[in-house]
Structures are given as structure tokens and as C-alpha cells.
Motif scaffolding. Structure first.
Motif, PDB file in Angstrom:
ATOM      1  N   HIS A  15     -69.416  54.102 -13.406  1.00 23.67           N
ATOM      2  CA  HIS A  15     -68.991  55.473 -13.704  1.00 23.67           C
ATOM      3  C   HIS A  15     -67.514  55.514 -14.096  1.00 23.67           C
ATOM      4  CE1 HIS A  15     -69.004  59.841 -13.506  1.00 23.67           C
ATOM      5  NE2 HIS A  15     -67.858  59.748 -12.865  1.00 23.67           N
ATOM      6  N   VAL A  16     -66.676  54.876 -13.303  1.00 24.76           N
ATOM      7  CA  VAL A  16     -65.238  54.849 -13.602  1.00 24.76           C
ATOM      8  C   VAL A  16     -65.009  54.197 -14.965  1.00 24.76           C
ATOM      9  CG1 VAL A  16     -63.017  53.849 -12.908  1.00 24.76           C
ATOM     10  CG2 VAL A  16     -64.474  54.953 -11.205  1.00 24.76           C
ATOM     11  N   GLY A  17     -65.685  53.098 -15.226  1.00 33.07           N
ATOM     12  CA  GLY A  17     -65.550  52.421 -16.515  1.00 33.07           C
ATOM     13  C   GLY A  17     -65.988  53.290 -17.674  1.00 33.07           C
ATOM     14  N   SER A  18     -67.083  54.026 -17.491  1.00 30.43           N
ATOM     15  CA  SER A  18     -67.552  54.894 -18.578  1.00 30.43           C
ATOM     16  C   SER A  18     -66.588  56.043 -18.819  1.00 30.43           C
ATOM     17  CB  SER A  18     -68.960  55.422 -18.287  1.00 30.43           C
ATOM     18  OG  SER A  18     -68.952  56.401 -17.278  1.00 30.43           O
ATOM     19  N   ARG A  19     -65.926  56.504 -17.765  1.00 29.20           N
ATOM     20  CA  ARG A  19     -64.929  57.571 -17.923  1.00 29.20           C
ATOM     21  C   ARG A  19     -63.677  57.035 -18.635  1.00 29.20           C
ATOM     22  NH1 ARG A  19     -66.258  62.933 -16.877  1.00 29.20           N
ATOM     23  NH2 ARG A  19     -64.115  63.252 -16.216  1.00 29.20           N
ATOM     24  N   GLN A  44     -61.295  42.099 -21.541  1.00 30.01           N
ATOM     25  CA  GLN A  44     -61.135  42.571 -20.165  1.00 30.01           C
ATOM     26  C   GLN A  44     -61.346  44.076 -20.102  1.00 30.01           C
ATOM     27  OE1 GLN A  44     -60.674  40.709 -17.294  1.00 30.01           O
ATOM     28  NE2 GLN A  44     -61.070  42.664 -16.302  1.00 30.01           N
ATOM     29  N   VAL A  45     -60.848  44.805 -21.094  1.00 31.16           N
ATOM     30  CA  VAL A  45     -61.069  46.258 -21.152  1.00 31.16           C
ATOM     31  C   VAL A  45     -62.566  46.531 -21.259  1.00 31.16           C
ATOM     32  CG1 VAL A  45     -60.663  48.366 -22.503  1.00 31.16           C
ATOM     33  CG2 VAL A  45     -58.778  46.754 -22.108  1.00 31.16           C
ATOM     34  N   GLN A  46     -63.283  45.746 -22.079  1.00 32.59           N
ATOM     35  CA  GLN A  46     -64.740  45.900 -22.197  1.00 32.59           C
ATOM     36  C   GLN A  46     -65.421  45.724 -20.843  1.00 32.59           C
ATOM     37  OE1 GLN A  46     -65.799  42.922 -25.138  1.00 32.59           O
ATOM     38  NE2 GLN A  46     -66.228  44.494 -26.668  1.00 32.59           N
ATOM     39  N   LYS A  47     -65.004  44.714 -20.097  1.00 33.95           N
ATOM     40  CA  LYS A  47     -65.597  44.462 -18.787  1.00 33.95           C
ATOM     41  C   LYS A  47     -65.333  45.616 -17.830  1.00 33.95           C
ATOM     42  CE  LYS A  47     -65.633  39.435 -19.058  1.00 33.95           C
ATOM     43  NZ  LYS A  47     -65.133  38.182 -18.469  1.00 33.95           N
ATOM     44  N   TYR A  48     -64.134  46.181 -17.885  1.00 38.70           N
ATOM     45  CA  TYR A  48     -63.830  47.356 -17.062  1.00 38.70           C
ATOM     46  C   TYR A  48     -64.724  48.525 -17.453  1.00 38.70           C
ATOM     47  CZ  TYR A  48     -59.406  45.461 -15.182  1.00 38.70           C
ATOM     48  OH  TYR A  48     -58.454  44.727 -14.529  1.00 38.70           O
ATOM     49  N   GLU A  49     -64.858  48.755 -18.754  1.00 36.36           N
ATOM     50  CA  GLU A  49     -65.625  49.897 -19.234  1.00 36.36           C
ATOM     51  C   GLU A  49     -67.111  49.781 -18.914  1.00 36.36           C
ATOM     52  OE1 GLU A  49     -64.665  50.559 -23.364  1.00 36.36           O
ATOM     53  OE2 GLU A  49     -62.677  51.327 -22.874  1.00 36.36           O
ATOM     54  N   LEU A  60     -55.857  51.214 -12.208  1.00 38.37           N
ATOM     55  CA  LEU A  60     -56.439  52.514 -12.550  1.00 38.37           C
ATOM     56  C   LEU A  60     -55.346  53.567 -12.690  1.00 38.37           C
ATOM     57  CD1 LEU A  60     -59.108  53.946 -13.153  1.00 38.37           C
ATOM     58  CD2 LEU A  60     -59.234  54.544 -10.725  1.00 38.37           C
ATOM     59  N   PHE A  61     -54.345  53.492 -11.835  1.00 38.06           N
ATOM     60  CA  PHE A  61     -53.208  54.415 -11.931  1.00 38.06           C
ATOM     61  C   PHE A  61     -52.497  54.218 -13.276  1.00 38.06           C
ATOM     62  CE2 PHE A  61     -48.745  55.528 -11.275  1.00 38.06           C
ATOM     63  CZ  PHE A  61     -48.878  56.832 -10.823  1.00 38.06           C
ATOM     64  N   HIS A  62     -52.285  52.983 -13.662  1.00 39.53           N
ATOM     65  CA  HIS A  62     -51.643  52.669 -14.938  1.00 39.53           C
ATOM     66  C   HIS A  62     -52.491  53.182 -16.110  1.00 39.53           C
ATOM     67  CE1 HIS A  62     -49.517  49.359 -17.543  1.00 39.53           C
ATOM     68  NE2 HIS A  62     -49.125  50.564 -17.858  1.00 39.53           N
ATOM     69  N   ILE A  63     -53.791  52.963 -16.050  1.00 42.62           N
ATOM     70  CA  ILE A  63     -54.701  53.451 -17.090  1.00 42.62           C
ATOM     71  C   ILE A  63     -54.626  54.971 -17.191  1.00 42.62           C
ATOM     72  CG2 ILE A  63     -57.148  53.707 -17.716  1.00 42.62           C
ATOM     73  CD1 ILE A  63     -57.577  50.854 -16.545  1.00 42.62           C
ATOM     74  N   SER A  64     -54.565  55.635 -16.045  1.00 43.95           N
ATOM     75  CA  SER A  64     -54.495  57.105 -16.060  1.00 43.95           C
ATOM     76  C   SER A  64     -53.239  57.591 -16.769  1.00 43.95           C
ATOM     77  CB  SER A  64     -54.572  57.673 -14.639  1.00 43.95           C
ATOM     78  OG  SER A  64     -53.350  57.534 -13.951  1.00 43.95           O
ATOM     79  N   LYS A  65     -52.148  56.901 -16.581  1.00 43.61           N
ATOM     80  CA  LYS A  65     -50.892  57.278 -17.252  1.00 43.61           C
ATOM     81  C   LYS A  65     -50.992  57.034 -18.757  1.00 43.61           C
ATOM     82  CE  LYS A  65     -48.923  58.669 -13.612  1.00 43.61           C
ATOM     83  NZ  LYS A  65     -49.075  60.092 -13.363  1.00 43.61           N
ATOM     84  N   ILE A  66     -51.552  55.913 -19.152  1.00 38.01           N
ATOM     85  CA  ILE A  66     -51.703  55.587 -20.578  1.00 38.01           C
ATOM     86  C   ILE A  66     -52.623  56.589 -21.270  1.00 38.01           C
ATOM     87  CG2 ILE A  66     -52.645  53.897 -22.210  1.00 38.01           C
ATOM     88  CD1 ILE A  66     -51.752  51.706 -20.174  1.00 38.01           C
TER      89      ILE A  66
END
Length: 143
Positions: A15-19, A44-49, A60-66
């Protein structure tokens, strides 16, 4: 024992990855660009998603800022199916899509993001209603 080692991703990781994917696509950012800003490869981004690799709290905090959203954005709409469907159908018979998961699936595609962005830019409520009616008619013809 080999089967015990091969685990499926946890639903919250998926779910987090799809978001992450949905938001990245909403702002028109490539996996390469997000990876570059995170110091990662696009793989690596693909694996997260896909939820294959779990995203740590600091990452995740860094991703939220980006991506310009609060961390909570990545957890929104995660829950049981009854919770997910609230707010999407609005009680109207035949409303599209019929569940929160279908809505999220649509927003996880490039076409869904384009459709939503374009639809949101239409200011005339009558034109918007006609488009909804058209899509409903087209969808009914496929069943």
C-alpha cells in the motif's frame, strides 16, 4: 523449507509503495528522478513501489519531502474494505469506481493520473457531468 524463505510482501508495504508510485506519477516525476534525489537506482524505487522492499521511516520521511506530501499520505486509505469504499461511491447507484481499491488501482496508472488531472481542469459542472455520463455509458457497454 525453501517455501518458508520466500515471503510475500506485507500488505502495508504494498500500500505504501503504491501511494509512492501514485504521488510520483501525479507530479510527473520519473523513477530515475526520484531515485536520483534519494541516492538510489530506479530499480530500488521500483522495489519500494511494488512493496518488495520495505521503506524505512527516515527514507519515507525523505520521500514525503521530495513528493510534497505528509508522511500520513502514504498510509491514507489503508484499512478494511468498508473503510476504503466510503467517500467514493457517495451512495449513487452505478458510481464509478465501485470501491476504494479500484479507485487506487486507476490512480496508479499513467492514464488514470492523466484522466484525473484533465478532468479536474474542466471548470464547467455541466461538461463534467456529461463526461461522467459518457464514461458510465461506455463502461456499461463493456459488461
Amino acid at each position: 523449507m525453501a517455501d518458508a524463505k520466500k515471503k510475500s510482501p506485507h500488505p502495508i508495504d504494498c500500500h505504501v509503495g503504491s501511494r509512492v508510485r501514485m504521488r510520483r506519477m501525479m507530479i510527473g516525476m520519473s523513477q530515475d528522478k526520484l531515485g536520483e534525489q534519494l541516492g538510489l537506482t530506479f530499480q530500488q524505487v521500483q522495489k519500494y513501489e511494488k512493496g518488495v522492499n520495505r521503506i524505512g521511516a527516515s527514507r519515507l520521511f525523505h520521500i514525503s519531502k521530495i513528493l510534497g506530501v505528509p508522511v500520513q499520505f502514504f498510509y491514507d486509505d489503508f484499512g478494511d474494505e468498508a473503510e476504503l469504499s466510503l467517500g467514493f461511491a457517495e451512495g449513487e447507484p452505478g458510481a464509478l469506481p465501485s470501491s476504494g481499491s479500484e479507485f487506487m488501482d486507476l490512480l496508479s496508472t499513467p492514464e488514470g493520473v492523466q484522466l484525473c488531472k484533465s478532468f479536474a481542469s474542466i471548470k464547467d459542472p455541466q461538461v463534467r457531468r456529461k463526461i461522467v455520463d459518457l464514461v458510465r455509458t461506455l463502461a456499461a457497454g463493456e459488461t
